[in-house]
Design an enzyme around this catalytic site. Sequence first.
Site, PDB file in Angstrom:
ATOM      1  N   CYS A 102      23.443 -66.307  71.241  1.00  0.00           N
ATOM      2  CA  CYS A 102      22.233 -66.698  70.515  1.00  0.00           C
ATOM      3  C   CYS A 102      21.088 -66.457  71.479  1.00  0.00           C
ATOM      4  O   CYS A 102      20.959 -67.174  72.471  1.00  0.00           O
ATOM      5  CB  CYS A 102      22.261 -68.167  70.085  1.00  0.00           C
ATOM      6  SG  CYS A 102      20.681 -68.665  69.357  1.00  0.00           S
ATOM      7  N   CYS A 105      18.398 -69.612  71.384  1.00  0.00           N
ATOM      8  CA  CYS A 105      18.759 -70.944  71.885  1.00  0.00           C
ATOM      9  C   CYS A 105      20.253 -70.965  72.144  1.00  0.00           C
ATOM     10  O   CYS A 105      20.716 -70.345  73.093  1.00  0.00           O
ATOM     11  CB  CYS A 105      18.296 -72.042  70.945  1.00  0.00           C
ATOM     12  SG  CYS A 105      18.640 -71.740  69.201  1.00  0.00           S
ATOM     13  N   SER A 106      21.029 -71.623  71.317  1.00  0.00           N
ATOM     14  CA  SER A 106      22.457 -71.740  71.627  1.00  0.00           C
ATOM     15  C   SER A 106      23.290 -71.882  70.363  1.00  0.00           C
ATOM     16  O   SER A 106      24.303 -72.573  70.366  1.00  0.00           O
ATOM     17  CB  SER A 106      22.680 -72.937  72.543  1.00  0.00           C
ATOM     18  OG  SER A 106      22.170 -74.103  71.917  1.00  0.00           O
ATOM     19  N   CYS A 107      22.872 -71.251  69.242  1.00  0.00           N
ATOM     20  CA  CYS A 107      23.619 -71.364  67.992  1.00  0.00           C
ATOM     21  C   CYS A 107      25.055 -70.899  68.208  1.00  0.00           C
ATOM     22  O   CYS A 107      25.299 -69.902  68.894  1.00  0.00           O
ATOM     23  CB  CYS A 107      22.946 -70.545  66.895  1.00  0.00           C
ATOM     24  SG  CYS A 107      21.284 -71.146  66.534  1.00  0.00           S
TER      25      CYS A 107
HETATM   26 FE    FE Z   1      20.313 -70.705  68.479  1.00  0.00          FE
END
Ligand code: FE
Length: 194
Positions: A102, A105-107
Amino acid sequence: MSHDSSLISAQVRHVEALLEQRGLLDAGEIDTRIDEFLAGGTPANGARIVARAWVDPGFASRLLADANGAIREIGLSMAGGLQEQRLKVVANTDGEHNVVVCTLCSCYPIALLGPSPGWYKSEAYRSRVVRDPRGVLREFGVELPAGTQVSVWDASAESRYLVLPRRPEGTEGLAEDELAALVTRKGLIGTAAV
Ligand code: FE
């Protein structure tokens, strides 16, 4: 993790408060549901999906066509939390290796992999895997033949990805649960072969 998480959190909290005031929701019910969702998330879920796909070609093709529907067949779901996230499963082949990131961010498919590892959320991984996927994969110990195409899948709040690794050679005699035990979290993200 949303890209506007503080704004969305405030909006969600507002809706929760209204529902609680009207007696439609018990205080803390959403927290309880989210805790249940997170507690059920583990890389063993992703590994079960992969092992089933390796032993059942029909399941594998349904998984690639409609992952959300296929994982329900084995009792898994992307519907935990507050809304169903779209899942796309991408299969490694002789000629193509897939890796997930991602960039914003950190999906991450928490329901299928558990909480994400620190390196997945790091600025270094998120920026470099897009520019130099082969170099990043080499650092993870994955050496790809020059002719192998590398596809990088950028997750988002709505869409999550899971890599279907290639079944290792010499595993013809293994049962489904033994196959599942070979699959690692890195393999499901694409930073390991399996
Ligand atoms: Fe994300």
